[in-house]
Design a protein around this motif. Structure first.
Motif, mmCIF file in Angstrom:
data_model
loop_
_atom_site.group_PDB
_atom_site.id
_atom_site.type_symbol
_atom_site.label_atom_id
_atom_site.label_comp_id
_atom_site.label_asym_id
_atom_site.label_seq_id
_atom_site.Cartn_x
_atom_site.Cartn_y
_atom_site.Cartn_z
ATOM 1 N N ALA A 287 0.685 -1.875 -0.245
ATOM 2 C CA ALA A 287 0.553 -0.035 -0.103
ATOM 3 C C ALA A 287 0.622 1.033 -0.182
ATOM 4 C CB ALA A 287 -0.558 -0.074 1.158
ATOM 5 N N GLN A 288 2.149 0.776 0.612
ATOM 6 C CA GLN A 288 2.872 2.335 0.779
ATOM 7 C C GLN A 288 3.575 2.598 -0.709
ATOM 8 O OE1 GLN A 288 5.463 3.994 3.970
ATOM 9 N NE2 GLN A 288 6.784 2.468 3.564
ATOM 10 N N ALA A 289 3.520 1.833 -0.755
ATOM 11 C CA ALA A 289 4.357 1.569 -2.453
ATOM 12 C C ALA A 289 3.909 2.214 -3.748
ATOM 13 C CB ALA A 289 4.813 0.319 -3.131
ATOM 14 N N ALA A 290 2.764 1.970 -3.182
ATOM 15 C CA ALA A 290 0.909 2.068 -4.323
ATOM 16 C C ALA A 290 1.397 4.628 -3.960
ATOM 17 C CB ALA A 290 0.191 2.153 -3.985
ATOM 18 N N TYR A 291 1.423 4.781 -2.788
ATOM 19 C CA TYR A 291 1.599 6.036 -2.751
ATOM 20 C C TYR A 291 2.449 6.751 -3.349
ATOM 21 C CZ TYR A 291 2.156 10.535 -0.488
ATOM 22 O OH TYR A 291 2.396 12.121 -0.691
ATOM 23 N N TYR A 292 3.968 5.939 -3.098
ATOM 24 C CA TYR A 292 5.110 6.465 -3.505
ATOM 25 C C TYR A 292 4.601 6.679 -4.791
ATOM 26 C CZ TYR A 292 6.366 7.333 0.580
ATOM 27 O OH TYR A 292 6.729 8.301 2.177
ATOM 28 N N ASP A 293 4.279 5.301 -5.545
ATOM 29 C CA ASP A 293 3.839 5.803 -7.365
ATOM 30 C C ASP A 293 3.323 6.101 -7.934
ATOM 31 O OD1 ASP A 293 5.842 3.493 -7.319
ATOM 32 O OD2 ASP A 293 4.444 1.696 -7.500
ATOM 33 N N LYS A 294 2.751 6.892 -6.851
ATOM 34 C CA LYS A 294 1.151 7.757 -7.023
ATOM 35 C C LYS A 294 -0.188 6.683 -8.197
ATOM 36 C CE LYS A 294 4.561 12.002 -7.894
ATOM 37 N NZ LYS A 294 5.475 11.651 -7.043
ATOM 38 N N THR A 295 -0.161 5.555 -7.405
ATOM 39 C CA THR A 295 -1.248 4.774 -7.863
ATOM 40 C C THR A 295 -2.220 5.002 -6.754
ATOM 41 O OG1 THR A 295 -0.599 2.736 -7.308
ATOM 42 C CG2 THR A 295 -0.153 3.964 -9.487
ATOM 43 N N ALA A 296 -2.477 5.970 -5.506
ATOM 44 C CA ALA A 296 -3.827 5.598 -4.797
ATOM 45 C C ALA A 296 -3.031 7.285 -3.556
ATOM 46 C CB ALA A 296 -3.624 4.144 -4.068
ATOM 47 N N PRO A 297 -3.946 7.846 -3.481
ATOM 48 C CA PRO A 297 -3.952 9.157 -2.440
ATOM 49 C C PRO A 297 -3.625 8.544 -1.513
ATOM 50 C CG PRO A 297 -6.342 8.297 -3.230
ATOM 51 C CD PRO A 297 -5.350 6.860 -3.839
ATOM 52 N N LEU A 298 -2.833 9.566 -0.046
ATOM 53 C CA LEU A 298 -2.435 9.658 0.923
ATOM 54 C C LEU A 298 -3.485 9.307 1.924
ATOM 55 C CD1 LEU A 298 -0.151 9.605 2.450
ATOM 56 C CD2 LEU A 298 -0.130 12.786 3.114
ATOM 57 N N ASN A 299 -4.901 9.578 1.588
ATOM 58 C CA ASN A 299 -6.312 9.322 2.459
ATOM 59 C C ASN A 299 -6.358 7.894 2.538
ATOM 60 O OD1 ASN A 299 -7.310 9.517 0.277
ATOM 61 N ND2 ASN A 299 -9.117 9.254 1.171
ATOM 62 N N ALA A 300 -6.647 7.667 1.262
ATOM 63 C CA ALA A 300 -6.730 5.602 0.679
ATOM 64 C C ALA A 300 -5.478 4.726 2.148
ATOM 65 C CB ALA A 300 -6.986 5.320 -0.458
ATOM 66 N N VAL A 301 -4.716 5.665 1.451
ATOM 67 C CA VAL A 301 -3.205 5.195 1.604
ATOM 68 C C VAL A 301 -2.762 4.547 3.200
ATOM 69 C CG1 VAL A 301 -0.894 4.285 1.321
ATOM 70 C CG2 VAL A 301 -1.825 4.544 -0.361
ATOM 71 N N GLU A 302 -3.105 6.196 3.475
ATOM 72 C CA GLU A 302 -2.858 6.102 5.099
ATOM 73 C C GLU A 302 -3.827 5.788 5.778
ATOM 74 O OE1 GLU A 302 -3.837 6.980 8.711
ATOM 75 O OE2 GLU A 302 -5.121 8.044 7.669
ATOM 76 N N GLY A 303 -5.607 5.250 5.167
ATOM 77 C CA GLY A 303 -6.354 4.798 5.931
ATOM 78 C C GLY A 303 -6.141 3.813 6.531
ATOM 79 N N PHE A 304 -5.560 2.460 5.543
ATOM 80 C CA PHE A 304 -5.364 0.978 4.937
ATOM 81 C C PHE A 304 -4.844 0.783 5.705
ATOM 82 C CE2 PHE A 304 -3.530 -2.219 3.242
ATOM 83 C CZ PHE A 304 -4.641 -3.414 3.472
ATOM 84 N N ILE A 305 -3.082 1.085 6.063
ATOM 85 C CA ILE A 305 -2.120 1.228 6.987
ATOM 86 C C ILE A 305 -2.631 1.304 8.326
ATOM 87 C CG2 ILE A 305 0.389 1.860 7.771
ATOM 88 C CD1 ILE A 305 0.971 2.479 4.568
ATOM 89 N N ARG A 306 -3.222 2.239 8.759
ATOM 90 C CA ARG A 306 -3.336 2.561 10.351
ATOM 91 C C ARG A 306 -4.296 1.338 10.615
ATOM 92 N NH1 ARG A 306 -8.156 5.950 10.640
ATOM 93 N NH2 ARG A 306 -6.995 7.294 8.860
ATOM 94 N N GLN A 307 -5.343 0.845 9.775
ATOM 95 C CA GLN A 307 -6.174 -0.174 10.409
ATOM 96 C C GLN A 307 -5.197 -1.571 10.552
ATOM 97 O OE1 GLN A 307 -9.604 0.788 9.817
ATOM 98 N NE2 GLN A 307 -8.463 2.739 9.023
ATOM 99 N N ILE A 308 -4.124 -1.481 9.526
ATOM 100 C CA ILE A 308 -3.365 -3.296 10.211
ATOM 101 C C ILE A 308 -1.831 -2.469 11.159
ATOM 102 C CG2 ILE A 308 -1.981 -5.069 8.255
ATOM 103 C CD1 ILE A 308 -3.562 -4.890 6.177
ATOM 104 N N LEU A 309 -1.560 -1.884 11.042
ATOM 105 C CA LEU A 309 -0.902 -1.085 11.796
ATOM 106 C C LEU A 309 -1.190 -0.870 12.860
ATOM 107 C CD1 LEU A 309 2.267 -0.890 11.666
ATOM 108 C CD2 LEU A 309 2.292 1.160 11.034
ATOM 109 N N GLY A 310 -2.291 0.022 12.889
ATOM 110 C CA GLY A 310 -2.201 -0.100 14.497
ATOM 111 C C GLY A 310 -3.906 -0.696 14.887
#
Ligand code: FAD
Ligand code: SF4
Length: 513
Positions: A287-310
C-alpha cells in the motif's frame, strides 16, 4: 532425535517461527483438523471450509518444499478429535521428546499448549508469533502508566518504529498522522465497484466442500459459492488486485454502505492475514508503494495502513493485556438475548436484513456494517455481551477470539467500561441513513422519532442513553447527549420508553420487527 513441529490452522506461512531451524530429514511437521476446534462454537460453514482447504494446500506446499509432513484429516478413522488427543497419539507412536510450536492466537489454546509438557512428559518450546508487529512485551510497555489507551497514539509509535509514511525528518508524510476526516464520503449515485477476488475450486477445495457440507449441515451460513483464496499465491494475487483496483477509493468510501454491494472498496484480506497466508507487513508495504508510485492517494493509503499497523495490532495488544477475564466484562449490565433475526435475517429493519443476509452468504461484512449496524443495534438494544461475542465469532471467516472479542466487548458494546473506546459507538438511524442507501428500502421511516412507523434505532438510541445514565453521564464525551436528554421533556421521554417497550415485547413474542 525427532522433533515434532506443530502448525495450527492460523499459522500457514513457511516463515512461521515454529519452522525456524527445522531439520527437514528428521523433524515431523504435524497438522490436524480436529472436531473440537471446528465445533467449539458453530462456525460459519464457509469459515471451516476456508481453513481446512488452506491447511491442506499448505501441507502440500510443505511436502513439495521437502518437509516431512503428517496431516490428520477430520474424517480419518483414528482422528482423536482434539489437539491434545492428536498430539498424544503422535508423541506415543514416534517416541517424541520435543515439541516446537508458535504460540496460539487465543488464550484458550495457549493454556492447552502450556499443559502439554507435563501431560506428555516432553519439552515444549512455545515460540512468539513474529508475524505480529508488536510483541506482548512492547504493548505492555506502551500501555503501562497511561491513563487512556487510545489507538491513535499507539499507531503513531508503530509508524515511527517501522518507518512507515514518514519523511526523512521523521514527520508524517503530508503533515498529518491521520486523514480520517477525508474518509467519510457518502455514497451518492452509482459507484463503479470492482468485483472481489474469485479463486477457482480445485480438487482439494472440492473435497473439503463435500466434507463440510456433510458434517456441518446445522452450522450457520451458505457454503457455496465459495471463492476465497486458499494458497499463498492466490492470497498474494488478491492483495495485488486490491492495491491496483480498489485501494484508490478505499479511503473515500471507507464508511459507506450500499445495498447489494457487500464488498465495497475494502480489501477483503483479513481472512488471509489472520491465518498466515499474508503477512501484515507485506500488505502495508504494498500500500505504501502505491502511494509513492502515485497510484493511490494519501488518505486511502494512510487509512488502510492505520487499520493494519494501528487497529489490528492494538486490538491484539488489548486482548492479551485483558485476558483472562475480558470475556466476562459487562459494564452496562446488558442481558437481552440475541434476537433470532441475527440468524435468519427475518426483520423489517432493512439495514439489519441486508447486513445479516450478506454475512450469511459471504461469511464477511465490512467494518462499518459490523460497527454501525450490527454492533450499534446490539449496543442500544442492550444485548448480552456473551451472546454477541459468540455470534461475531461464529459468522465471519476472519474471526478468532483475539480479534473478535476486543472489537465486540470493547468497541461495539462498551462492555469494558471504556478501555478501548472513549465513548459508546451508539447512534440513531440518521447516521445509517447518511452513510447508506438502506433507509429508502425500509418499512420504517428514518425521519420519524416515535410511533410504530418510526425507525427503531431512533427511540432505542434515546432509551439507551436514558437507561444507562448512571454509568455514562460522567463521561465528558457524553455531556452533549445528556444535556439533550434533559431538554427532551417528560412527554417525549415517555414516548421513547413506550416505543422501546412495545418493540422489545414484539421481539419477545416472536413477532417480526
Ligand atoms: C464488531 C466487530 C467485530 C469484528 N470482528 C473481527 C474479526 O473477528 N476478525 C477480524 O479480522 N476483524 C474483525 N473486525 C474488524 C474489521 O471489521 C475487519 O477486520 C474487516 O471488516 C475485515 O475486512 P477487510 O479485510 O475488507 O478490511 P479492510 O477494511 O480492508 O481493512 C484492512 C485490514 O485492517 C485490519 N483491520 C481493520 N479494522 C480492524 C479492527 N477493528 N480490528 C482488527 N483489525 C482490523 C484487518 O486486518 C483488515 O483486513 C471486527 C470489527 C467489529 C466492529
Ligand atoms: S429506517 Fe432505521 S431500521 Fe430502516 S434501514 Fe434506516 S436505520 Fe435501518
Amino acid at each position: 532425535m525427532t522433533t515434532l513441529r506443530l502448525i495450527l490452522g492460523d499459522q500457514l506461512h513457511q516463515d512461521i517461527s515454529s519452522l525456524k531451524g527445522c531439520d527437514k530429514e528428521n523433524d515431523i511437521i504435524f497438522m490436524c483438523e480436529v472436531w473440537e476446534e471446528a465445533t467449539y462454537v458453530q462456525h460459519h460453514k464457509k469459515k471451516i471450509a476456508f481453513l481446512f482447504s488452506a491447511m491442506r494446500h499448505f501441507s502440500r506446499e510443505l511436502k513439495e518444499a521437502g518437509f516431512q509432513v503428517r496431516y490428520t484429516q477430520l474424517d480419518d478413522e483414528d482422528n482423536a478429535g482434539s489437539f491434545k488427543g492428536e498430539i498424544e497419539r503422535v508423541v506415543k507412536e514416534r517416541g517424541i521428546k520435543n515439541i516446537i510450536v508458535t504460540e496460539a492466537g487465543e488464550y484458550r489454546v495457549l493454556q492447552d499448549m502450556q499443559s502439554w509438557g507435563e501431560a506428555f512428559g516432553v519439552d515444549v518450546d512455545i515460540r512468539a508469533n513474529d508475524h505480529f508487529l508488536c510483541t506482548h512485551e512492547d504493548f505492555k510497555n506502551w500501555a503501562e502508566d497511561r491513563n487512556e489507551l487510545r489507538m491513535e497514539y499507539f499507531y503513531r509509535e508503530m509508524r515511527k518504529k517501522y518507518n512507515i509514511l514518514l519523511t526523512d525528518e521523521g514527520k508524517p508524510v503530508g503533515g498529518e498522522w491521520n486523514y480520517d476526516s477525508e474518509n467519510r464520503k457518502t455514497p451518492k449515485g452509482a459507484l463503479d465497484i470492482p468485483d472481489t477476488y474469485h479463486a477457482q475450486t480445485d480438487d482439494i477445495t472440492s473435497d473439503v466442500l463435500k466434507l463440510v457440507g456433510a458434517k456441518f449441515k446445522d452450522h450457520f451460513g451458505d457454503l457455496e459459492p465459495f471463492h476465497f483464496a486458499v494458497t499463498r499465491d492466490q492470497a498474494l494475487y488478491a492483495l495485488d488486485k486490491f492495491v491496483s483496483e480498489r485501494l484508490n477509493n478505499f479511503g473515500d468510501y471507507q464508511d459507506a454502505m450500499v445495498q447489494g454491494e457487500p464488498w465495497m472498496y475494502h480489501s477483503h484480506l483479513s481472512f488471509y492475514i489472520n491465518c498466515g497466508l499474508l503477512t501484515p507487513m507485506e500488505c502495508i508495504e504494498k500500500a505504501q508503494a502505491a502511494y509513492y508510485d502515485k497510484t493511490a492517494p494519501l488518505n486511502a493509503v494512510e487509512g488502510f495502513i492505520r487499520q493494519i499497523l494501528g487497529w489490528r495490532e492494538y486490538i491484539r495488544g488489548i486482548y492479551w493485556m485483558k485476558m483472562p477475564g475480558y470475556e466476562a466484562e459487562n459494564f452496562l449490565d446488558a442481558t437481552r438475548k440475541l434476537p433470532s433475526f441475527y440468524w435468519d435475517a427475518n426483520t423489517q429493519m432493512n439495514c439489519l436484513k441486508q447486513c445479516v443476509s450478506e454475512t450469511k452468504e459471504n461469511a464477511y461484512a465490512h467494518h462499518i456494517q459490523r460497527l454501525m449496524v450490527l454492533g450499534n443495534f446490539a449496543l442500544i438494544a442492550g444485548l448480552s455481551p456473551e451472546e454477541v461475542n459468540e455470534w461475531f465469532l461464529i459468522v465471519y471467516a476472519d474471526a478468532y477470539e483475539w480479534v473478535e472479542m476486543p472489537n465486540v466487548t470493547g468497541m461495539i458494546l462498551y462492555a469494558d467500561g471504556g478501555v478501548l473506546a472513549s465513548k459508546p459507538y451508539a447512534s440513531s438511524g440518521a447516521y445509517i441513513n447518511k452513510m447508506s442507501d438502506y433507509c429508502k428500502g425500509c418499512k420504517y421511516k428514518v425521519t420519524k422519532k416515535n410511533g410504530p412507523e418510526a425507525c427503531p434505532f431512533n427511540y432505542l438510541y434515546w432509551d439507551f442513553i436514558d437507561r444507562n445514565e448512571d454509568k455514562l453521564k460522567g463521561n465528558h464525551r457524553m455531556r452533549m447527549m445528556y444535556s439533550t436528554l434533559k431538554r427532551m421533556g417528560d412527554e417525549k421521554l415517555d414516548a421513547v420508553r413506550a416505543d422501546t417497550k412495545r418493540f422489545f415485547n414484539a421481539i419477545d413474542k416472536g413477532d417480526v420487527v
